[in-house]
Design an enzyme around this catalytic site. Structure first.
Site, short mmCIF file in Angstrom:
data_model
loop_
_atom_site.label_atom_id
_atom_site.label_comp_id
_atom_site.label_asym_id
_atom_site.label_seq_id
_atom_site.Cartn_x
_atom_site.Cartn_y
_atom_site.Cartn_z
CD GLU A 443 44.66 39.59 59.16
OE1 GLU A 443 45.09 38.62 58.33
OE2 GLU A 443 45.28 40.87 59.01
C1 LIG Z 1 38.92 47.84 60.61
C2 LIG Z 1 39.09 46.90 59.44
C3 LIG Z 1 40.41 46.82 59.15
C4 LIG Z 1 40.89 45.97 58.15
N1 LIG Z 1 42.16 45.94 57.80
C5 LIG Z 1 42.66 45.30 56.64
C6 LIG Z 1 43.90 45.47 56.14
O1 LIG Z 1 44.62 45.89 56.74
N2 LIG Z 1 44.16 44.69 54.86
C7 LIG Z 1 43.34 44.25 54.09
O2 LIG Z 1 43.44 43.37 53.06
N3 LIG Z 1 41.95 43.99 54.49
C8 LIG Z 1 41.55 44.75 55.82
N4 LIG Z 1 40.31 44.50 56.16
C9 LIG Z 1 39.23 43.81 55.50
C10 LIG Z 1 38.77 42.62 56.28
O3 LIG Z 1 39.61 41.46 56.20
C11 LIG Z 1 37.37 42.06 55.45
O4 LIG Z 1 36.30 43.00 55.58
C12 LIG Z 1 37.02 40.79 55.73
O5 LIG Z 1 37.96 39.76 55.19
C13 LIG Z 1 35.73 40.13 55.07
O6 LIG Z 1 35.38 40.83 53.83
P1 LIG Z 1 34.12 41.64 53.47
O7 LIG Z 1 34.08 42.88 54.40
O8 LIG Z 1 34.23 42.02 52.06
O9 LIG Z 1 33.07 40.59 53.89
P2 LIG Z 1 32.16 39.46 52.96
O10 LIG Z 1 33.60 38.82 52.35
O11 LIG Z 1 31.30 40.38 52.12
O12 LIG Z 1 31.62 38.57 53.77
C14 LIG Z 1 30.39 39.05 54.34
C15 LIG Z 1 29.91 37.72 55.32
O13 LIG Z 1 29.89 36.83 54.50
C16 LIG Z 1 30.46 35.66 54.94
N5 LIG Z 1 30.99 34.89 53.77
C17 LIG Z 1 31.81 35.10 52.55
N6 LIG Z 1 32.09 34.25 51.94
C18 LIG Z 1 31.67 33.26 52.40
C19 LIG Z 1 31.91 31.82 52.24
N7 LIG Z 1 32.42 31.22 51.39
N8 LIG Z 1 31.27 30.90 53.41
C20 LIG Z 1 30.64 31.42 54.48
N9 LIG Z 1 30.50 32.49 54.67
C21 LIG Z 1 31.08 33.49 53.81
C22 LIG Z 1 31.88 36.25 55.63
O14 LIG Z 1 32.17 35.26 56.77
C23 LIG Z 1 31.12 37.39 56.48
O15 LIG Z 1 30.17 37.04 57.57
C24 LIG Z 1 39.84 45.32 57.29
C25 LIG Z 1 38.22 45.37 57.56
C26 LIG Z 1 38.30 46.31 58.53
C27 LIG Z 1 36.82 46.49 58.99
#
Ligand SMILES: Cc1cc2nc3c(=O)[nH]c(=O)nc-3n(C[C@H](O)[C@H](O)[C@H](O)COP(=O)(O)OP(=O)(O)OC[C@H]3O[C@@H](n4cnc5c(N)ncnc54)[C@H](O)[C@@H]3O)c2cc1C
Length: 621
Positions: A443
């Site tokens: 989220e």
């Molecule tokens: C169990 C689970 C359930 C989920 N359910 C859903 C769902 O129902 N629907 C859905 O759409 N998604 C879902 N997600 C996805 C989830 O919302 C994302 O994993 C999350 O938004 C982070 O994206 P990412 O994993 O690509 O990490 P990334 O975006 O690659 O981020 C990696 C790290 O970099 C940091 N970062 C990235 N950009 C910035 C920035 N601009 N400034 C500072 N820090 C930054 C982040 O805070 C994080 O610490 C789910 C994930 C999991 C693991």
């Protein structure tokens, strides 16, 4: 007797004694409700949580979800409780009776969701996401879309999801590649891959309705070019019956650390060019529309966090009362001293008190956010509506991020209380920590939440929402200063609040200068500090109410002049024990957390930029 999940007495305290929920019943919107209704529903919810949902907790974790022959199977033990849950009308009770709900206050739905979430949050994700997705169709869908999808989702016959994330578009949703092509009949052909989709596929219901973000061919890049589509797993015929498969294939179900009963899926849309979506709302309004669901979901993550922290704390207290280990430190020199329950050891008491403070504080915070949503509906003047809505806007990233970071700490401390047994799956606390660990991530990660707070929310409505929150805190301070026993704590809260106000103004000034990176760099510590002050406010507000109740009890029992008699009553009278606990926790938090706030604010104001200036190469070992 504790149900080991949620302190229902504390729930009632926050609802009726701290937030004065009965104010809502005096309004036209909620005139059909009374305190008795709330207590009755809380009782029913507790039974549902304990008798139907809780038995799936460990088993759901052990079995998890399985992808077999292209279909996802959830733990079989979920099926009967899911049926009972939706038949009981629990899934959409806060929605209007016009769409199948019961129109109950959001605050009440929030309170009983704490019980359900604590019983098994992985299970609760199915109805939770469905409620949110159906809410989008209710707000933005056409009458035809409502008839086709919404009612069956609210009733629980079908479930819903939210499809934002893609392999290359996580935090940066604007980078998504899923695309939509206009078709002559007004529908769209959808192609793309979404990953990590919670409840993306399962065998609990016959159909799943996906709200999917995608870009219509030719639309601009970034978030402005995104539209949102209703994409069913199976197409729906005009008579409401299920039609052909809509080319939404499950590519994978993740093997995760926790919430294993919630199917986290990779979904491939339109591999064979046969996935049809209907536009929800207008073209290029996708992000604006999806934010409605995301904001609700962020508050839901706050509740998930509270629920896990609460259950972990309740278990830890119970264990600390039963586990006999070590003689007390004051018996060090007595060779005949007997081992005592670990609750008697100062370090355990300190841990439990901090856990109690966090649990009760985030309960009040999350309930207050729900109360604000109800108040926004109840008040009539536009400026009053803006005020209550403003609290929700400001507090949403704090409910999500502060509650989840805190809950992880509480669950981890619960393991410490259990010692080695806490690390083993024979006891439930390790699962609470694993299940809770996702809350700071999904989220919108907590890093992104803090940027939302510092970069957007603080300045919303020219800073009025933030000023109103500081105003609430100041009112608590002024009230507590009138109570002898709370005067010192009120001063500590005042100093902490002033330090945060000062830091907030400092950030606002930096926004116009070259040092604007400082607030961005310190967004996460700022959110934590502001969250601590908000905790201090709610705990002190509760303590002031408790003090008044205590004085009334002491007067009724002839103990107002005797500290000895008052102490004696703590062991005999459950209300005295409860209210005394409220006072203790506020005082403890004020000394041990609030007193550190000013120093942490000063540390940020030093303007250290080392994390930015350090060379990338220096991070390597
Ligand atoms: C169990 C689970 C359930 C989920 N359910 C859903 C769902 O129902 N629907 C859905 O759409 N998604 C879902 N997600 C996805 C989830 O919302 C994302 O994993 C999350 O938004 C982070 O994206 P990412 O994993 O690509 O990490 P990334 O975006 O690659 O981020 C990696 C790290 O970099 C940091 N970062 C990235 N950009 C910035 C920035 N601009 N400034 C500072 N820090 C930054 C982040 O805070 C994080 O610490 C789910 C994930 C999991 C693991």
């Amino acid at each position: 007797m504790s149900n080991l999940l949620v302190n229902t007495r504390d729930q009632q305290f926050v609802l009726f004694e701290q937030l004065n929920m009965e104010k809502l019943f005096a309004s036209k919107v909620f005139s059909g409700f009374s305190k008795d209704d709330v207590l009755m529903m809380q009782n029913e919810a507790e039974k549902m949580a304990l008798n139907e949902i809780l038995p799936t907790y460990a088993e759901g974790d052990k079995i998890g979800c399985e992808l077999k022959d292209g279909k996802v199977h959830v733990p079989a033990c979920f099926k009967a409780p899911y049926k009972k849950f939706v038949e009981g009308g629990w899934s959409c009770s806060m929605r209007s009776p016009d769409v199948g709900g019961q129109g109950i206050p959001i605050l009440l739905a929030t309170a009983y969701s704490e019980l359900f979430d604590a019983a098994n949050f992985a299970f609760m994700m199915y109805p939770g996401l469905t409620n949110g997705a159906a809410g989008l169709i209710e707000k933005f869908g056409t009458e035809e879309q409502k008839t086709k999808y919404m009612y069956k989702m609210y009733s629980g016959e079908w479930t819903g999801t939210m499809c934002l994330t893609e392999p290359n578009a996580g935090s940066d949703v604007g980078a998504l590649r899923s695309s939509a092509k206009r078709l002559p009949d007004g529908t769209y052909s959808i192609t793309g891959t979404k990953c990590f989709i919670s409840c993306g596929d399962h065998d609990l219901t016959d159909n799943i309705i996906h709200p999917v973000l995608a870009r219509i061919e030719g639309d601009p890049p970034g978030t402005e070019g995104i539209s949102i589509f209703i994409v069913p797993k199976y197409r729906v015929k005009d008579d409401g019956s299920l039609g052909e498969f809509n080319d939404v294939k499950t590519g994978n179900v993740e093997h995760k650390m926790g919430i294993k009963g919630s199917a986290t899926c990779t979904l491939n849309f339109g591999d064979e060019g046969k996935c049809i979506g209907e536009l929800l709302g207008k073209e290029r309004q996708g992000m604006r529309i999806m934010f409605n669901m995301m904001n609700e979901a962020r508050l839901e993550v706050g509740m998930q966090s509270l629920a896990h922290a609460s259950a972990a704390y309740e278990h830890a207290v119970q264990y600390a009362k039963e586990r006999i280990q070590s003689t007390p430190v004051w018996e060090m020199k007595n060779p005949d001293a007997k081992a005592v329950a670990i609750l008697q050891h100062p370090d355990i008491r300190r841990k439990l008190l901090l856990m109690k403070a966090y649990v009760e504080g985030i309960r009040a915070l999350n309930y207050f956010a729900a109360f604000c949503m109800d108040m926004e509906r109840v008040v009539e003047k536009a400026e009053d509506k803006e005020k209550w809505q403003g609290f929700v806007e400001l507090l949403t990233p704090i409910c999500k991020a502060y509650s989840s970071d805190t809950a992880v700490k509480v669950c981890s401390m619960a393991i410490d209380v259990y010692g080695g047994y806490g690390y083993c799956s024979e006891y439930p606390v390790e699962q609470y920590l694993r299940d809770c660990r996702i809350a700071p991530i999904y989220e919108g990660t907590n890093g992104i939440q803090s940027l939302d707070l510092v970069g957007r929310k603080l300045a919303q409505r020219k800073g009025m929402n933030t000023m109103n929150m500081f105003g609430e805190i100041n009112a608590t301070i002024a009230n507590a200063k009138q109570i002898d026993d709370l005067k010192k704590s009120a001063v500590y809260l005042e100093e902490a609040n002033n330090a945060v106000i000062d830091l907030t103004l400092h950030f606002a000034q930096l926004g116009k200068s070259a040092a604007f990176l400082l607030p961005i760099l310190n967004a996460a510590p700022y959110l934590e500090i502001f969250g601590d002050v908000i905790m201090g406010h709610f705990l002190l507000q509760a303590a002031a109410v408790a003090e008044e109740k205590l004085q009334a009890i002491y007067a009724a029992k002839g103990a107002e002049e005797s500290k000895g008699k008052q102490r004696g009553l703590v062991h005999k009278d459950a209300d005295v024990a409860f209210y005394t606990g409220k006072v203790s926790v506020a005082k403890f938090f004020a000394v041990n957390v609030l007193l550190t706030v000013k120093a942490r604010c000063e540390a940020i104001k030093v303007g250290d930029k080392t994390p930015i200036e350090i060379a990338d190469e220096s991070f390597a070992s």
